[in-house]
Design an enzyme around this catalytic site. Sequence first.
Site, mmCIF file in Angstrom:
data_model
loop_
_atom_site.group_PDB
_atom_site.id
_atom_site.type_symbol
_atom_site.label_atom_id
_atom_site.label_comp_id
_atom_site.label_asym_id
_atom_site.label_seq_id
_atom_site.Cartn_x
_atom_site.Cartn_y
_atom_site.Cartn_z
ATOM 1 N N GLY A 37 0.807 -1.221 0.000
ATOM 2 C CA GLY A 37 0.000 0.000 0.000
ATOM 3 C C GLY A 37 0.836 1.266 0.000
ATOM 4 O O GLY A 37 0.574 2.199 -0.770
ATOM 5 N N VAL A 38 1.869 1.318 0.831
ATOM 6 C CA VAL A 38 2.680 2.538 0.948
ATOM 7 C C VAL A 38 3.529 2.748 -0.301
ATOM 8 O O VAL A 38 3.579 3.845 -0.863
ATOM 9 C CB VAL A 38 3.568 2.496 2.211
ATOM 10 C CG1 VAL A 38 4.494 3.703 2.255
ATOM 11 C CG2 VAL A 38 2.700 2.445 3.466
ATOM 12 N N LYS A 89 9.997 -0.025 9.651
ATOM 13 C CA LYS A 89 10.552 0.126 11.000
ATOM 14 C C LYS A 89 11.604 -0.934 11.330
ATOM 15 O O LYS A 89 12.471 -0.719 12.157
ATOM 16 C CB LYS A 89 9.434 -0.049 12.048
ATOM 17 C CG LYS A 89 8.469 1.097 12.140
ATOM 18 C CD LYS A 89 7.414 0.863 13.224
ATOM 19 C CE LYS A 89 6.272 0.007 12.728
ATOM 20 N NZ LYS A 89 5.413 0.655 11.726
ATOM 21 N N ALA A 132 3.554 7.814 10.855
ATOM 22 C CA ALA A 132 3.289 8.026 9.421
ATOM 23 C C ALA A 132 3.964 9.325 8.946
ATOM 24 O O ALA A 132 5.170 9.460 9.089
ATOM 25 C CB ALA A 132 1.796 8.036 9.134
ATOM 26 N N LEU A 159 3.529 12.381 10.127
ATOM 27 C CA LEU A 159 3.672 13.422 11.149
ATOM 28 C C LEU A 159 5.143 13.824 11.294
ATOM 29 O O LEU A 159 6.007 12.955 11.328
ATOM 30 C CB LEU A 159 3.177 12.916 12.508
ATOM 31 C CG LEU A 159 1.686 12.836 12.756
ATOM 32 C CD1 LEU A 159 1.442 12.358 14.196
ATOM 33 C CD2 LEU A 159 1.009 14.171 12.546
ATOM 34 N N GLY A 178 -11.788 -2.258 9.712
ATOM 35 C CA GLY A 178 -10.476 -2.320 9.065
ATOM 36 C C GLY A 178 -9.415 -1.505 9.780
ATOM 37 O O GLY A 178 -8.355 -1.219 9.230
ATOM 38 N N GLU A 210 -4.966 -4.789 12.442
ATOM 39 C CA GLU A 210 -4.344 -5.805 11.599
ATOM 40 C C GLU A 210 -5.326 -6.975 11.467
ATOM 41 O O GLU A 210 -6.237 -7.116 12.299
ATOM 42 C CB GLU A 210 -3.039 -6.290 12.256
ATOM 43 C CG GLU A 210 -1.955 -5.224 12.391
ATOM 44 C CD GLU A 210 -1.421 -4.766 11.043
ATOM 45 O OE1 GLU A 210 -1.195 -5.616 10.164
ATOM 46 O OE2 GLU A 210 -1.244 -3.553 10.858
ATOM 47 N N ASP A 245 4.104 -3.179 17.878
ATOM 48 C CA ASP A 245 4.300 -2.138 16.878
ATOM 49 C C ASP A 245 4.701 -0.827 17.560
ATOM 50 O O ASP A 245 5.611 -0.123 17.103
ATOM 51 C CB ASP A 245 2.998 -1.971 16.068
ATOM 52 C CG ASP A 245 3.160 -0.968 14.952
ATOM 53 O OD1 ASP A 245 4.011 -1.200 14.075
ATOM 54 O OD2 ASP A 245 2.466 0.070 14.968
ATOM 55 N N LYS A 264 8.385 1.479 17.482
ATOM 56 C CA LYS A 264 8.478 2.940 17.342
ATOM 57 C C LYS A 264 9.214 3.544 18.544
ATOM 58 O O LYS A 264 10.049 4.434 18.386
ATOM 59 C CB LYS A 264 7.075 3.534 17.214
ATOM 60 C CG LYS A 264 6.369 3.123 15.920
ATOM 61 C CD LYS A 264 4.925 3.597 15.871
ATOM 62 C CE LYS A 264 4.247 3.113 14.584
ATOM 63 N NZ LYS A 264 2.806 3.392 14.563
ATOM 64 N N GLY A 270 -2.131 5.353 7.635
ATOM 65 C CA GLY A 270 -2.716 5.532 6.309
ATOM 66 C C GLY A 270 -1.632 5.548 5.252
ATOM 67 O O GLY A 270 -0.570 6.135 5.448
#
Lengths: 376, 376
Positions: free
Chosen positions: B13-14, B140, B168, B170, B221, B224, B235, B239, B356
Amino acid sequence: MKKIPLLLMGCGGVGRQLLQHIVSCRSLHAEQGVTLRVVGVCDSKSLVAAPDVYASELDDKFLLEVCRIKSAGSSLSTLRSFGDCQVHTHSDLSERLIEIASLLSKSTGLAVVDCSASSDTIEVLTSAIDLGCCIVLANKKPLASTMEHYDKLVSQPRRIRHESTVGAGLPVIASLNRILSSGDPIRRIVGSLSGTLGYVMSELEDGKLLSEVVKAAKSLGYTEPDPRDDLSGMDVARKALILARLLGNRITMDNIKVESLYPEEMGSAVMSVDEFMSSGLSLLDKDIQEMVHKASLHGNVLRYVCVLEGSRCEVGIQELPRNSALGRLRGSDNVLEVYSRCYSQQPLVIQGAGAGNDTTAAGVLADILDVQDLFN
Amino acid sequence: MKKIPLLLMGCGGVGRQLLQHIVSCRSLHAEQGVTLRVVGVCDSKSLVAAPDVYASELDDKFLLEVCRIKSAGSSLSTLRSFGDCQVHTHSDLSERLIEIASLLSKSTGLAVVDCSASSDTIEVLTSAIDLGCCIVLANKKPLASTMEHYDKLVSQPRRIRHESTVGAGLPVIASLNRILSSGDPIRRIVGSLSGTLGYVMSELEDGKLLSEVVKAAKSLGYTEPDPRDDLSGMDVARKALILARLLGNRITMDNIKVESLYPEEMGSAVMSVDEFMSSGLSLLDKDIQEMVHKASLHGNVLRYVCVLEGSRCEVGIQELPRNSALGRLRGSDNVLEVYSRCYSQQPLVIQGAGAGNDTTAAGVLADILDVQDLFN
């Protein structure tokens, strides 16, 4: 080790704090592989420069002495007797600064740093850009000048940084530039960009009178010596203009609707500061108290903000939802809300201390480190 | 015109969104004097590259076809018939990628972009750094790997950007780097860095049951496919590890205290996703409901956060004042509060959508534009 030669214009609170940060960050920057060489420092009357700007710099002892004597209200020219330096006190300071820029630009590169609050630096800054130097500004005035000056200053977009012109060290400009370069169109910006007016508006919300709040703010040192310089909204308008131009709006100060918190007949041409504080200010209490009350009936609060949307740029009092980032704001923090494609429902919010010499100088220093890839 | 050749790893997606952004930003970037030349794209099995990576690139029609076929679940190797490209489907993909990096690094420079979610890219990334390339990561895992890998990846600090690894798009990493390079010591970071867990915690506050909220989030959605991947906190821990290392803490995942929202006996080795959703989850309701209630008696709310302070790095549920930036958080926004010398009483707050594909890819693209001064 990457060497960045610096020429500093302005030895007020921010300029002096920058010199102190530079000195105290020596080992940190060495770890990062960078050395900052201050080759000259000037105020509006004098310039002290290293004897040979290619090969030498003003050492840390000298820089701290600059801070000491400027804090004490002495002239830079008294440094003549302190150490190995050239002192210039001619009327042609700009020429001498441009000469240094010209000497260094091609050989080592140069970062010209403007921590003054004057429009007189525009000539040096535009020449520096023409010569291929980098410029770093805390001074808002050059970027809020004519469109012609603005175009020249940003003509090499990678060679200018000016984080501290809006929100002190808050990462406002850097973040907006990131959004813009990623092709995310910015639709709307709402910001509370005056710590003083932020403080005033949140105190009013608690039912205090404008006159009380401004008097208290002045005695706490939160306002300019003449609080009308804050209450006029002109400082916010300059920041709004810089943001609007960053978004691509080719406008000048005349295109910005600026709401002053006092009427023209209380301006500095008519009333002294003392008169304004003792008799003028209290005449404004009732109207603004009614506005605060009316807003609260709608569940809203008043904030003094800039609003940018499309080509619209306004600065003044707005009723905002109590429950928004801006509505919740207390005290002197700055807040910026940014709406774009990526931040459409909820804005990107950047909030924090937006004033203070330490914070402003930290923003300038981060900018200087950020242009390091343009140096050898 | 400055040319930045790119090699993209990851077509999920990314990665696909990044390719679309690159194509749609052509004229914007041209205005800024920059062209992005995508010389190769790969997923875990195949690489498609320009026939001559020096002189040619994959054109926009080709890039959009990459997006189309990957969205449709096809293999990159089907592009063999589409246009002028080399297709590699060997087991030695890494070798071929390193070969391209080696070809371009000295002549034109290369940005190697990692939008995968795999640890397999570490070899290519570290080789790219050794070769003098720039690397840009949304992934990551490489930065949350061993200290040895981390040290290698950041050994040329100006040649790595990884904004999209935390929050994301930010401006988190960019802002922290600015604070660090200005010598402002960061004392404490508290962050809500999982949109999913942010949503869950704010729904719990409204009196809903954990099991209800997680089921709703899964069906929307927001989680995960196996919601335990979110609820485990791993996750967020990755980070947190990236932030801790950025602040100079030489720690690994083992040094982070991670609170999972479910016990080991409900792990994926013991229970299927369906079992967990239908019977496991509801067993957790009562305890967490009591925690929410207890917090509210103190005027507080529960948030799933990372806390970094000195060498301490923890990830888990904390009681926080309802009236702090984190306490006020609703929905899936991320928030980071940073306390430093400049932001001592009130933190620097950065808040907004932290997930996103669009936003994450925008962060990657901003990073790529940010390394442009290292290219000719």
